[in-house]
Design a protein around this motif. Structure first.
Motif, short mmCIF file in Angstrom:
data_model
loop_
_atom_site.label_atom_id
_atom_site.label_comp_id
_atom_site.label_asym_id
_atom_site.label_seq_id
_atom_site.Cartn_x
_atom_site.Cartn_y
_atom_site.Cartn_z
N ARG A 93 35.86 -14.98 7.24
CA ARG A 93 36.51 -16.28 7.16
C ARG A 93 37.21 -16.58 8.48
O ARG A 93 37.77 -15.69 9.11
CB ARG A 93 37.52 -16.31 6.01
CG ARG A 93 36.86 -16.31 4.63
CD ARG A 93 37.90 -16.29 3.52
NE ARG A 93 38.45 -14.94 3.34
CZ ARG A 93 39.57 -14.69 2.66
NH1 ARG A 93 40.27 -15.70 2.14
NH2 ARG A 93 39.98 -13.44 2.50
N GLY A 94 37.17 -17.86 8.88
CA GLY A 94 37.63 -18.21 10.20
C GLY A 94 36.45 -18.17 11.17
O GLY A 94 35.29 -18.23 10.76
N GLN A 95 36.75 -18.04 12.45
CA GLN A 95 35.68 -18.08 13.44
C GLN A 95 36.00 -17.13 14.59
O GLN A 95 37.13 -17.09 15.08
CB GLN A 95 35.52 -19.49 14.01
CG GLN A 95 34.26 -19.70 14.81
CD GLN A 95 33.00 -19.62 13.97
OE1 GLN A 95 32.87 -20.32 12.98
NE2 GLN A 95 32.08 -18.75 14.34
N ILE A 96 34.98 -16.36 15.00
CA ILE A 96 35.09 -15.51 16.19
C ILE A 96 34.08 -15.99 17.21
O ILE A 96 32.89 -16.15 16.90
CB ILE A 96 34.81 -14.03 15.86
CG1 ILE A 96 35.76 -13.52 14.79
CG2 ILE A 96 34.93 -13.18 17.13
CD1 ILE A 96 35.46 -12.10 14.34
N PHE A 97 34.54 -16.22 18.41
CA PHE A 97 33.67 -16.60 19.52
C PHE A 97 33.54 -15.39 20.44
O PHE A 97 34.54 -14.91 20.99
CB PHE A 97 34.24 -17.79 20.28
CG PHE A 97 34.45 -19.00 19.42
CD1 PHE A 97 33.42 -19.89 19.17
CD2 PHE A 97 35.69 -19.25 18.82
CE1 PHE A 97 33.61 -21.01 18.36
CE2 PHE A 97 35.90 -20.35 18.01
CZ PHE A 97 34.85 -21.23 17.78
N ALA A 98 32.33 -14.86 20.57
CA ALA A 98 32.08 -13.67 21.39
C ALA A 98 31.52 -14.11 22.73
O ALA A 98 30.47 -14.76 22.80
CB ALA A 98 31.12 -12.74 20.68
N VAL A 138 28.12 -16.49 19.42
CA VAL A 138 28.00 -15.89 20.75
C VAL A 138 27.91 -17.01 21.77
O VAL A 138 27.02 -17.86 21.70
CB VAL A 138 26.77 -14.98 20.84
CG1 VAL A 138 26.67 -14.35 22.23
CG2 VAL A 138 26.84 -13.89 19.78
N LEU A 139 28.85 -17.01 22.71
CA LEU A 139 28.91 -18.05 23.75
C LEU A 139 28.68 -17.39 25.11
O LEU A 139 29.53 -16.65 25.59
CB LEU A 139 30.27 -18.75 23.73
CG LEU A 139 30.72 -19.37 22.40
CD1 LEU A 139 32.07 -20.04 22.58
CD2 LEU A 139 29.70 -20.36 21.89
N ALA A 140 27.55 -17.68 25.73
CA ALA A 140 27.23 -17.07 27.02
C ALA A 140 27.55 -18.00 28.19
O ALA A 140 27.77 -17.53 29.31
CB ALA A 140 25.76 -16.67 27.07
N LYS A 141 27.60 -19.30 27.94
CA LYS A 141 27.79 -20.27 29.04
C LYS A 141 29.27 -20.59 29.22
O LYS A 141 29.98 -20.86 28.24
CB LYS A 141 27.01 -21.55 28.73
CG LYS A 141 25.51 -21.34 28.62
CD LYS A 141 24.79 -22.64 28.25
CE LYS A 141 23.29 -22.41 28.12
NZ LYS A 141 22.59 -23.66 27.71
#
Length: 429
Positions: A256-261, A286-289
């Motif tokens: 629950r909630g959000q994780i940005f890796a 997953v955020l690469a940019k």
């Protein structure tokens, strides 16, 4: 292969590492590919000798007054395998693949060294230039702390509570000797191996394939627990790498909630995708940019920095790194850490938390970085680390070195984990 053949092979691998300045894992892999007759047990035993020789390089060289591959390999057997010069020489008799037995000069050097007191850096098994760094970090205990970093490590696992629980995984892995960890709430530990033994291939277990657990050092698990991620939070894992702590945070948040890796080096993120699928974690993006990450500025409840560092806390597992490390590399890491802290602060919302973690035991990379950051950023304040540790791990404060205003140090000697540093800062509202 008998001990003699294994010893000769270890000497060959150590020579390769020394001449070509290669990582130990690469040298052992290449030796195995070019010697396919060697079985899995032989390769494990050879690897144990090589790793023991690198962990105990200074004390092994001290025994024979020589820093040669031969001296290191023989020294490893004497220091870690409960062998004696006499038992080794007996084992080499009649083995045409064995190196020459210890000769009179070597036996005399060994006897003389046994009767003397080794210098502190030798007993600590470290390069001389690291002595002031470790003494500054650990005070009067620095030799014992460094010595613990030269011991064989256990194999630690983290139960994925999204799919299973600790009793269930313990039952699945009963034959491995796994037991519950002392600190991490979802951790399991398989004790260090002895002699020519080898750890079980836990990644071949059906329960691993099902996503019930991950391989993760207990110290890393504790650091993730101290981060205190809660369900519903917005979290940025700013240096996510292969995703070990990302997955631990996802489990703590119960999807629950959000994780940005995110990671500045995209290649480091490659393993995370399969791990996410296997773990059933559904709250990870997953955020690469850089442009994708920029949109998160000022919105995060928690920003976690698993900072690049010297890795001095992992010397049990990567002993070759201990001898390749230089003061110049330490300076480069310190500059990187300071820059990352400055960049990551922009993502923390007012009232949010910035967590800084390293797998280093050097104060220069840990407390000093936090002190410098706080001096330059009055809108951030340190959490009470004594209270935080007591809240997350009740009754366990003696297992860590805690500076209330600067952070928490875990170490093999004190905590039974790899070496880790953890600090948590809050952004003023």
């Amino acid at each position: 292969m008998r001990l003699g053949g294994r010893l000769a092979a270890a000497i060959e691998v150590l020579d390769d590492i020394g001449r070509r300045h290669r990582p130990v894992a690469d040298a052992l892999k290449d030796w195995g590919l070019s010697h396919r007759f060697a079985g899995a047990g032989d390769r494990a035993a050879i690897g144990n000798i090589v790793y023991d020789a690198l962990r105990r390089r200074r004390s092994a060289a001290w025994l024979f007054d020589a820093d040669t591959p031969r001296a290191l390999a023989f020294g490893a057997l004497l220091l870690e395998w409960d062998e004696t010069p006499e038992s080794i020489n007996r084992a080499l008799e009649g083995d045409r693949f064995a190196p020459a037995p210890l000769d009179a000069d070597e036996l005399q050097a060994f006897a003389a060294r046994q009767a003397g007191d080794a210098p502190s850096a030798v007993r600590a098994d470290i390069p001389d230039w690291c002595e002031p760094l470790l003494e500054r970090s650990f005070g009067g205990d620095w030799v014992d702390e460094a010595g613990a970093l030269a011991a064989r490590p256990p194999l630690d696992l983290r139960v994925n509570t999204l799919l299973s629980d600790r009793p269930r995984v313990l039952a699945e892995l009963a034959e491995t000797g796994a037991a519950a960890t002392k600190l991490a709430q979802s951790g399991l530990r398989i004790p260090p191996i002895a002699g020519d033994g080898r750890h079980p291939n836990v990644q071949a277990e059906p329960s691993f394939r099902k996503g019930w657990f991950e391989v993760q050092d207990e110290g890393s698990q504790v650091a993730a627990e101290l981060a205190s991620a809660q369900p519903g939070m917005q979290v940025l894992d700013f240096c996510a790498g292969a995703g070990g702590k990302t997955l631990a945070l996802a489990a703590a948040m119960d999807n629950r909630g959000q994780i940005f890796a995110h990671d500045a080096e995209k290649a480091r993120l490659a393993p995370i995708f399969d791990r996410i699928r296997r773990s059933d974690a559904r709250n990870i993006q997953v955020l690469a940019k850089p442009a994708e990450v920029a949109r998160l500025a000022g919105r995060m409840d928690l920003v976690l920095i698993d900072a690049p560092c010297t890795g001095s806390g992992t010397w049990r597992r990567r002993p070759d790194a201990k001898w390749r490390l230089t003061g110049r590399q330490l300076d480069v890491r310190k500059a990187e850490q300071a820059e990352i802290l400055e960049n990551a602060k922009a993502y923390v919302k007012p009232g949010g938390r910035l967590v800084y973690i390293t797998c280093s035991v050097f104060r220069d990379e840990n407390h000093d970085q936090i002190e410098r950051f706080l001096d330059a950023n009055p809108d951030f304040a340190s959490l009470d680390h004594e209270a935080l540790f007591a809240d997350r791990l009740p009754g366990k404060t003696g297992a860590a070195r805690i500076d209330r205003d600067r952070g928490i140090v875990l170490s093999p000697l004190r905590s039974g984990t790899d070496g880790f540093f953890f600090a948590a800062l809050s952004r003023r509202v």
